[in-house]
Scaffold this motif. Sequence first.
Motif, PDB file in Angstrom:
ATOM      1  N   PHE A 157       0.836  -1.203   0.000  1.00  0.00           N
ATOM      2  CA  PHE A 157       0.000   0.000   0.000  1.00  0.00           C
ATOM      3  C   PHE A 157       0.870   1.252   0.000  1.00  0.00           C
ATOM      4  N   GLN A 158       1.915   1.273   0.808  1.00  0.00           N
ATOM      5  CA  GLN A 158       2.798   2.441   0.841  1.00  0.00           C
ATOM      6  C   GLN A 158       3.424   2.687  -0.529  1.00  0.00           C
ATOM      7  N   MET A 159       3.850   1.618  -1.183  1.00  0.00           N
ATOM      8  CA  MET A 159       4.417   1.746  -2.520  1.00  0.00           C
ATOM      9  C   MET A 159       3.416   2.388  -3.476  1.00  0.00           C
ATOM     10  N   CYS A 160       2.184   1.920  -3.430  1.00  0.00           N
ATOM     11  CA  CYS A 160       1.159   2.443  -4.340  1.00  0.00           C
ATOM     12  C   CYS A 160       0.789   3.881  -3.984  1.00  0.00           C
ATOM     13  N   HIS A 233      -3.764  -5.024   1.759  1.00  0.00           N
ATOM     14  CA  HIS A 233      -3.929  -4.129   2.899  1.00  0.00           C
ATOM     15  C   HIS A 233      -5.352  -3.577   2.944  1.00  0.00           C
ATOM     16  N   TYR A 234      -5.925  -3.468   4.138  1.00  0.00           N
ATOM     17  CA  TYR A 234      -7.317  -3.080   4.277  1.00  0.00           C
ATOM     18  C   TYR A 234      -7.603  -1.676   3.741  1.00  0.00           C
ATOM     19  N   LEU A 235      -6.582  -0.812   3.645  1.00  0.00           N
ATOM     20  CA  LEU A 235      -6.836   0.535   3.146  1.00  0.00           C
ATOM     21  C   LEU A 235      -7.198   0.549   1.667  1.00  0.00           C
ATOM     22  N   ILE A 359      11.032   9.495  11.919  1.00  0.00           N
ATOM     23  CA  ILE A 359      10.602   8.100  11.840  1.00  0.00           C
ATOM     24  C   ILE A 359       9.158   8.051  11.362  1.00  0.00           C
ATOM     25  N   GLY A 360       8.912   7.204  10.384  1.00  0.00           N
ATOM     26  CA  GLY A 360       7.592   7.109   9.794  1.00  0.00           C
ATOM     27  C   GLY A 360       6.808   5.936  10.329  1.00  0.00           C
ATOM     28  N   ASN A 361       5.516   5.960  10.066  1.00  0.00           N
ATOM     29  CA  ASN A 361       4.578   4.926  10.504  1.00  0.00           C
ATOM     30  C   ASN A 361       3.694   4.550   9.321  1.00  0.00           C
ATOM     31  N   PRO A 362       4.107   3.580   8.479  1.00  0.00           N
ATOM     32  CA  PRO A 362       5.317   2.759   8.572  1.00  0.00           C
ATOM     33  C   PRO A 362       6.557   3.559   8.191  1.00  0.00           C
ATOM     34  N   GLY A 776       1.634   9.834  12.579  1.00  0.00           N
ATOM     35  CA  GLY A 776       0.470   9.474  11.781  1.00  0.00           C
ATOM     36  C   GLY A 776       0.745   8.349  10.811  1.00  0.00           C
ATOM     37  N   TYR A 777      -0.287   7.601  10.507  1.00  0.00           N
ATOM     38  CA  TYR A 777      -0.190   6.447   9.620  1.00  0.00           C
ATOM     39  C   TYR A 777      -0.007   6.938   8.176  1.00  0.00           C
ATOM     40  N   TYR A 778       1.129   6.619   7.572  1.00  0.00           N
ATOM     41  CA  TYR A 778       1.518   7.004   6.218  1.00  0.00           C
ATOM     42  C   TYR A 778       1.755   8.510   6.073  1.00  0.00           C
ATOM     43  N   VAL A 779       2.018   9.202   7.163  1.00  0.00           N
ATOM     44  CA  VAL A 779       2.354  10.620   7.083  1.00  0.00           C
ATOM     45  C   VAL A 779       3.831  10.749   6.746  1.00  0.00           C
ATOM     46  N   ASN A 780       4.147  11.560   5.741  1.00  0.00           N
ATOM     47  CA  ASN A 780       5.538  11.797   5.364  1.00  0.00           C
ATOM     48  C   ASN A 780       5.713  13.263   5.017  1.00  0.00           C
TER      49      ASN A 780
END
Length: 894
Positions: A157-160, A233-235, A359-362, A776-780
């Motif tokens: 999901f992060q890649m996409c 992934h559920y997202l 540090i990221g999440n993920p 935050g989740y997927y915050v960059n």
Amino acid sequence: MNIWIFCRALISDSGYRDSANRLSYDRTGFGRTQKQLAGNDLSAALGPVSDRATSADRKSPGSRETFGRRFRQGRRPAPNGRGRRPASSGRLFPARCLNDWVGFMMLATLLAFPSGAAADGGVEILRDPWGTPHVFADTDEGALFGLGYASAEDRFFQMCFHRLIMQGRVAEVFGDLGDDGQALNNDQQMRTLGTHRAARAIAENLDQETRQLLQAFADGVNAYAAANSDDLHYLFDKYEFDPEPWSPADSILAWWHLVGGFWRIDGRVQRESQPSRTAPERSAVAYLDEDAAVVQREDVSDEWVESLHQFLDQHGLEPYRMPGWKVWEGLEFSHGWALGKNVTESGSALLVGDPQLPIGNPPDWYEFHVSGKTIHARGMGFPGAAGLFVGFTPGVAWTGSALAADQSDMYILKIHPDNPNQYLLDGEWRDMDVRTEQIRVRGGRTISLKVRETVFGPVVSTYVTGLNPGEGAALRRVPLDDLERDTHQALFAMMRARNAQDFLDAARDWRYINLNCILADAAGTVGYTVLGAFPLMPPGRENRGDVALDGTRSEHNWRGTIPFALLPQVLDPGEGFVVTANHRPIQSFYPIRLGLGAGGETLRGLRIKQRIREHLAQGRKFSFADNLSIQYDSVHPMYKTIVSIGYHLRDVLDEDLPAEVLEALAYLEPWYARGAPMDWRVPGTELVSEFRYVFRRGAAPPAEIYGGGGPGSGLFVKSIAGRLHEDPRAPILPQEKAFVVEVLSDAWNRMRQSHGDDPGRWRERAIRARSGSNIGYYVNRNRFPSLDPQQDVLEPLLHVEQVPTILSQRQQSYTQVVDLSDPDASLSLLPFGNSERPDSPFRFATWSEWVRGELRPAPLSRKAVEDLAVSRTLLDAAGRQRAPRPIVQGRMRN
């Protein structure tokens, strides 16, 4: 038939699925499942775990829009009827439990014999207790296929999501994500730059070998997505997001994305050089801390220096001298160092790499290990990219830190008064290349964006200010300027390197992002090089890159790039070690302009060099443990210097000091006697943590003497230390005294205001008042908000603060410590886990190590990896069929 599938068919027709809540591998102390973490001290931070994965059941409003259904066509129905399997509730039915137990026992029997997957042309993926994939194959293509498969398993999901950002398609899936049309603004800027178009063109133009490896990686990603189309992934379901297949161009975009934010177009057109930010009585040269430079004049040959000047003469360029006011402000710096054969006990090299990003999440980094026919390396890269940013092979190790050099230029255009699609070039009106981009916005809107291209790059007038009527602005930047090359060509060669020279040969193809790079090899050679493609500017004092260029004449366009052999670099410098922490790369004898970002020392670089030199001054060489002790150093050089000046003023010079300064110095005496660590376990840290200063001229009085920003503060610390070493009764200048008095007084008053008038209660109250920030989740750095606040995490309260070591802060996003005399003894840490999935046992696999500041094993050999492995995935010789991923208790036996 695959033997595991045969065994599974004997015991169950429901298929094997591992679950983070059913199987724990913590019996040997290697990690924690998410459920165990939630029951520990993270329960408040993480919230309940059992309901986490069910958040996909909450559908987002709006009509369904998809990218295509190649992965989801032909899906088998999932038990919940929604295209994915439900999260485990943690309750097991006896029959399923028996089936899994029998399957586990049969698998354990099979694992008692060596696997032939890699030997017969297949691919084998082992995972250690921290979720790092170790990919083994007979061919490099097989290894990259396995890496793509593992990457998708961990971060699909992060890649996409990152791909959408770089393609300019965020609004298409997420609608109005962020504030003030943030998603749409991102999409318009990325379409204007043409990042996706450029990546596709580059992928088509690459040499056959590089393209084959990128295609193998993409095939692995797609194989995972196709085999797990009902368990993504559920997202994907939450946002009704059907992913497209991965391609080689997508891996190029993944590398370019880094952690986001570097591609924003904004700012004001700069028409004149900035005035020097120096005091009137001092020249810019006075602020150049030549001793800080990584590459010293004595480290390079006369012939090399002569070749620099010959290059300038050949291109009609004048020698360039870096201004002293070119500085960075801030205290957080990536850093790394390498100790060579003359200063280590083993005679081989030791290397430490610490890239510093939030540090990221993920995580924004991805840790992996890949071994094929000629490629064998492990380290850290980016999700979706196929190479290593920081890593090591059996013979060479490397690390990088941001260089902040200039890889872009703005050109001022003259636009035709009656035709916005024409611009004046060399006395003639030239047609722009015009295309229309259709930007879909979730909810039904489609926005048309007209994109104009010139010989200087895309027109970006909409995003900059300071233009006069009739003017436009075009932007040229690396890596979009050359559609024939890509940094992956360097990455693959680096992952094959056997020694320092191999690595430097590979580095010639590195284009983006520009870096300070430290390298070391098993023979004990250590070195440094600048990495990146740097534009060669045309002659003329106006073409220095610090102001917008004249876009009415083609003669002002770039003339290629500076040859790699002429970039700052050194092997085996005189001191026997190399340190970089975003400080000055090379002394001012270097005559070619690169637009370097730092003119002097940084505090972290200074402290590392202090520690190394102190050790060597004792006549000792470095063991692995000695090297690691520097990594755990928690002294902040500026804070220690401020307090030491205070004691010098009070005890040696008998200066008159304000009462609150005297009280602060008395309070800090035990802390200073302990070595001045920024460690909350040491009383006094609570007061020092309140030190505030901005080392700019006008904000900190000593900046008038030493210059601003990080380099100025570094020069201040070095100068004070040198002065007091030469003369224990040396005077303190009025500006220095005023600075120290201001910082100490302000900190003391802050503590009184926050925690009362009784200093005896301060430490207790300060500790209670500490709180962690939300991750935050997927915050960059793209600054989009959390994609699911239920998966947000509170950062832990680490016991060391404001010092960039593995012990402290959210900036310590990866650490690598390599012993090239024994690569299997190497260590690493990726906070806080390698997986993005809430149902994965590797989601928080390194959380406890991060909190304790502990590194964990990072071996390289097959045998050492197998000793740690907790799961195995086998892909058949064709590389297409997925084998199961059992998590077994303890270590995996072969």
